[in-house]
Design a protein around this motif. Structure first.
Motif, PDB file in Angstrom:
ATOM      1  N   GLY A 105       2.447   1.503  -8.158  1.00 44.72           N
ATOM      2  CA  GLY A 105       3.811   2.030  -8.110  1.00 44.72           C
ATOM      3  C   GLY A 105       4.606   1.502  -9.273  1.00 44.72           C
ATOM      4  O   GLY A 105       4.097   0.755 -10.114  1.00 44.72           O
ATOM      5  N   GLY A 106       5.864   1.936  -9.349  1.00 49.73           N
ATOM      6  CA  GLY A 106       6.741   1.442 -10.394  1.00 49.73           C
ATOM      7  C   GLY A 106       6.339   1.863 -11.793  1.00 49.73           C
ATOM      8  O   GLY A 106       6.759   1.266 -12.773  1.00 49.73           O
ATOM      9  N   GLY A 107       5.491   2.912 -11.895  1.00 55.74           N
ATOM     10  CA  GLY A 107       5.143   3.422 -13.218  1.00 55.74           C
ATOM     11  C   GLY A 107       4.132   2.562 -13.964  1.00 55.74           C
ATOM     12  O   GLY A 107       4.084   2.574 -15.188  1.00 55.74           O
ATOM     13  N   VAL A 108       3.312   1.820 -13.217  1.00 56.44           N
ATOM     14  CA  VAL A 108       2.323   0.950 -13.855  1.00 56.44           C
ATOM     15  C   VAL A 108       0.919   1.477 -13.550  1.00 56.44           C
ATOM     16  O   VAL A 108       0.669   1.986 -12.467  1.00 56.44           O
ATOM     17  N   GLN A 109       0.005   1.344 -14.508  1.00 57.37           N
ATOM     18  CA  GLN A 109      -1.374   1.784 -14.275  1.00 57.37           C
ATOM     19  C   GLN A 109      -2.135   0.716 -13.513  1.00 57.37           C
ATOM     20  O   GLN A 109      -2.124  -0.452 -13.900  1.00 57.37           O
ATOM     21  N   THR A 110      -2.792   1.118 -12.414  1.00 53.75           N
ATOM     22  CA  THR A 110      -3.577   0.170 -11.635  1.00 53.75           C
ATOM     23  C   THR A 110      -4.936   0.782 -11.342  1.00 53.75           C
ATOM     24  O   THR A 110      -5.089   1.492 -10.352  1.00 53.75           O
ATOM     25  N   PRO A 111      -5.927   0.544 -12.237  1.00 52.93           N
ATOM     26  CA  PRO A 111      -7.256   1.132 -12.033  1.00 52.93           C
ATOM     27  C   PRO A 111      -7.785   0.787 -10.637  1.00 52.93           C
ATOM     28  O   PRO A 111      -7.625  -0.338 -10.165  1.00 52.93           O
TER      29      PRO A 111
END
Ligand code: SF4
Ligand code: NI
Ligand code: NI
Length: 709
Positions: free
Chosen positions: A616-622
């Motif tokens: 969330g929050g516009g972050v990439q989390t593979p």
């Protein structure tokens, strides 16, 4: 007494009560006893957001109280007062948390108490679109029941989400007013400490959408001040505890409006005295700078988005229309300008007066539109909004779409003079209002004559729907020249960008490629921009130079590159309002998907809120990806990792919802019949061992695939 002294006194009083309550709980349950709120991944969300520390048991709660004490400095300065306000709020959270010990359910209908993470995620889209323009917190008892109810209704009519704390809860109940999240009036609780449940929503919004680091109190307060459009209305008399809570609200950027005149200092833009309760609404909107979109429609009942979730029971209905039983249809039809007359509304067949009480009837409405920039592609986009438009009418309920819609008109709405022609007024005004850039003229014909309804349905509507479905089937990522960005959610999630393609809709589920195209046409400088796709980098994961450039620009440099089809390599970011989340399940080489409505456990050992908090929050989390429900049946769903064959588990309800398309895609891609039968659900397993057993038995293809990590 000065305002500072009142804040400090109130804070001291609440602190004392909290200490007693914690000590009593420890005496009763022991220090190791778990404490938490239900359905949240953030433990005690306010304390976690402010300090970065997760409190899980009574021992830690007692330690946390020591930390709270350090905020309670006593210099007569503004910052000390604000911090004491925050300390008061945290104490309130501790007291409320203790109520939930041992899985207790301390709040009974109509009171809500703690609100689940899923509720906050659901609020994402309506808040960014301005459909919910603000959040009101009403505290205490209004001078009279009538004044209290009038204030609540005034906000409701503007679409504002209203939360109630204290005596006002009883006042609306006494007046017989319908409350609930579905009509945007949420009675939280009768104790003043229940106010924390709305503060908790604001602070979790910062964590969920804003990517604010827990413990970064400064950024947290900037976020709530700039992005959460909340305000407080506190009725006189105010005791010191309420004044201390008010200081906390002001610290978060939420102005407090009160009719208290004794012993209260005014603080411009923050603590505002308004003696006339009937002016609370106007004063509050001005103080928080909230603008209300007004759609003036000439009908005898209210029209507001707050009524969208209203339900009309059989016993309360005057008449109903039911596309599953008789011929019905709803349709937008593009015609030449010369063929229609703007604002003409015709009813062909009987009006509601001529229908029997409680009867089931046919209805078909055709909204004819004309405009130089109108394209047939926009017809379904406009048509899909009918559901919202008609539902916004107070006393009218709409479900379904196309030729399967169902409408109920309540006895109250009928008694107020509401007739079918008013549905025409609503459709006309809403379409003209929202689609003014493409619709120059609009005319509505409403058929209730059964023979006419049959004709419209079978000879006009169904052939149109079939044509559209063929067009949609041929709409693939390869068959179009451009994709679209959507940055609506940047209001809450400043670096998030959705890339919307024909085969991958926005993660909120509300923005398809056609919607984005129409949005772009309606407002070329708006949230949806054209993204070309001329320079592919890696077709396997769906990476393009053009897309990367657009994402980098639109995220103000926060994001360098995204892929369209991978969950492991440069996955698309999430804002927080996703319908579903999928996460990798290492034992089966697959992924589990959970939808927002699902309250149980998943084989990943996490619930939906816990899974959702991983991204969330516009972050990439593979490894974790938020997405829309309709993306699940898409040929592009994590295509880079092998596609839908990787799906090993979904809640039963979601599985049933996506079954048709998913089965069809599995058949086409891999020749598998009834693929959904191979996918586990909560009735089969909520732990990985049992799940793998089930998958083995079914011969699920994921088991034979390469590990994803
Ligand atoms: Fe938000 Fe993406 Fe939906 Fe646009 S498409 S409203 S950015 S979630
Ligand atoms: Ni028929
Ligand atoms: Ni969003």
């Amino acid at each position: 007494m000065t305002l500072f002294e009142r804040v400090f006194n109130g804070n001291d009083a609440v602190y004392g009560l909290t200490e007693q309550a914690i000590d009593a709980a420890i005496a009763q349950h022991g220090e190791e006893k778990a404490v938490s709120f239900p359905n949240t991944a953030y433990c005690l969300p306010c304390y976690y957001a402010v300090t970065g520390v997760k409190v899980t048991n009574l021992k830690e709660l007692k330690e946390a109280l020591g930390v709270v004490k350090t905020l309670m400095t006593r210099e007569p300065r503004l910052n000390d007062a604000f911090m004491s306000g925050v300390a008061t709020a945290l104490c309130a959270e501790f007291i409320e948390a203790l109520k939930y010990i041992d899985g207790a359910a301390p709040y009974e209908e109509p009171l809500y108490g703690h609100l689940a993470d899923a509720v906050i995620r659901e609020l994402g889209v309506p808040l960014v679109t301005g459909d919910i323009p603000g959040v009101a917190v009403i505290l205490g008892s209004a001078p009279t029941v009538e004044e209290g109810v009038a204030l609540v209704k005034s906000y409701q009519a503007q679409g504002i989400l209203v939360t109630l704390v204290g005596g006002i809860c009883d006042q609306v109940a006494e007046a017989g007013m319908a409350t609930g999240a579905n009509v945007r009036v949420i009675p939280l609780g009768k104790d003043v400490t229940a106010v924390i449940h709305v503060v908790s929503v604001a602070l979790r919004a910062a964590l969920i959408f804003g990517n604010v680091t827990p413990g970064d109190a400064k950024t947290l307060m900037e976020y709530t001040m700039q992005r959460v459009p909340a305000f407080v209305n506190a009725f006189a008399p105010l005791d010191d505890v309420i004044v201390a809570c008010g200081a906390g609200a002001i610290a978060l950027g939420f102005p407090v409006i009160t009719n208290e005149t004794e012993n209260i200092a005014r603080v411009p833009k923050s603590l505002i005295v308004q003696e006339d309760v009937s002016k609370f609404n106007a004063t509050s909107l001005e103080a928080r700078d909230i603008k209300i979109k007004i759609t003036n429609i000439d009908i005898p009942v209210a029209f507001a988005s707050a009524f969208e979730g209203e339900i009309i029971r059989r016993g309360d209905m005057q008449v109903e229309f039911d596309g599953s039983r008789v011929d019905c249809a709803e349709l937008v039809h593009t015609v030449e300008a010369s063929e229609i007359e703007d604002h003409k509304i015709t009813v062909v067949g009987p009006e509601v007066d001529e229908m029997e009480l409680g009867s089931k009837n046919s209805i078909a409405y055709v909204v004819k539109v004309a405009g130089k920039s109108m394209q047939p592609d926009f017809e379904p986009v406009i048509e899909r909004k009918f559901h919202n438009y008609i539902n916004c009418i107070e006393g009218v309920y709409h479900t379904g779409q196309r030729d399967m819609q169902r409408i109920r008109i309540s006895k109250n709405a009928f008694a107020a003079g509401f007739r079918l022609k008013h549905i025409g007024e609503v459709l006309y005004a809403s379409v003209k209002n929202e689609f003014e850039a493409v619709v120059d003229k609009c005319e509505v014909v409403i058929y209730t004559d059964p023979a006419e309804c049959t004709r419209i349905r079978h000879e006009v509507a169904i052939p149109t729907f079939n044509k559209r479905d063929d067009r949609l089937k041929n709409l693939t990522d390869e068959s179009v020249d451009v994709y679209y960005s959507c940055i609506l959610c940047q209001a809450f999630s400043p670096s998030h960008v959705c890339v919307v393609t024909p085969e991958r809709l926005g993660l909120c589920g509300a923005v398809s490629w056609l919607d984005a195209k129409a949005t772009n046409e309606l407002d070329p400088n708006g949230p949806c921009q054209v993204i070309t796709k001329e320079r592919p980098i890696d077709e396997r994961i769906g990476e393009y130079e053009d897309v990367n450039e657009a994402v980098k620009r639109l995220s103000q440099g926060a994001l360098e590159d995204v892929s369209l089809y991978s969950i492991m390599e440069k996955p698309m970011t999430s804002c927080g309002c996703f319908e579903c989340i999928c996460g990798i399940e290492p034992f089966s080489n697959g992924v589990c998907i959970a939808n927002r409505e699902y309250a149980g456990m998943t084989p990943l050992g996490m619930t939906f809120p816990e899974l959702a908090s991983m991204t969330g929050g516009g972050v990439q989390t593979p490894g974790f990806m938020g997405h829309g429900k309709h993306f699940i049946g898409s040929k592009k769903f994590m295509k880079a990792e092998g596609g839908i064959e990787r799906i090993v588990w979904m809640p039963k309800e979601l599985k049933e919802f996506v079954a048709d398309r998913l089965n069809q895609t599995a058949k086409e891609l891999y020749g598998i019949d009834n693929f959904t039968d191979m996918i586990g659900d909560e009735t089969v397993a909520t732990d990985p061992e049992t799940l793998v057993e089930f998958l083995t038995e079914k011969g699920h293809p994921a088991l034979g695939m390469d590990p994803m990590m």
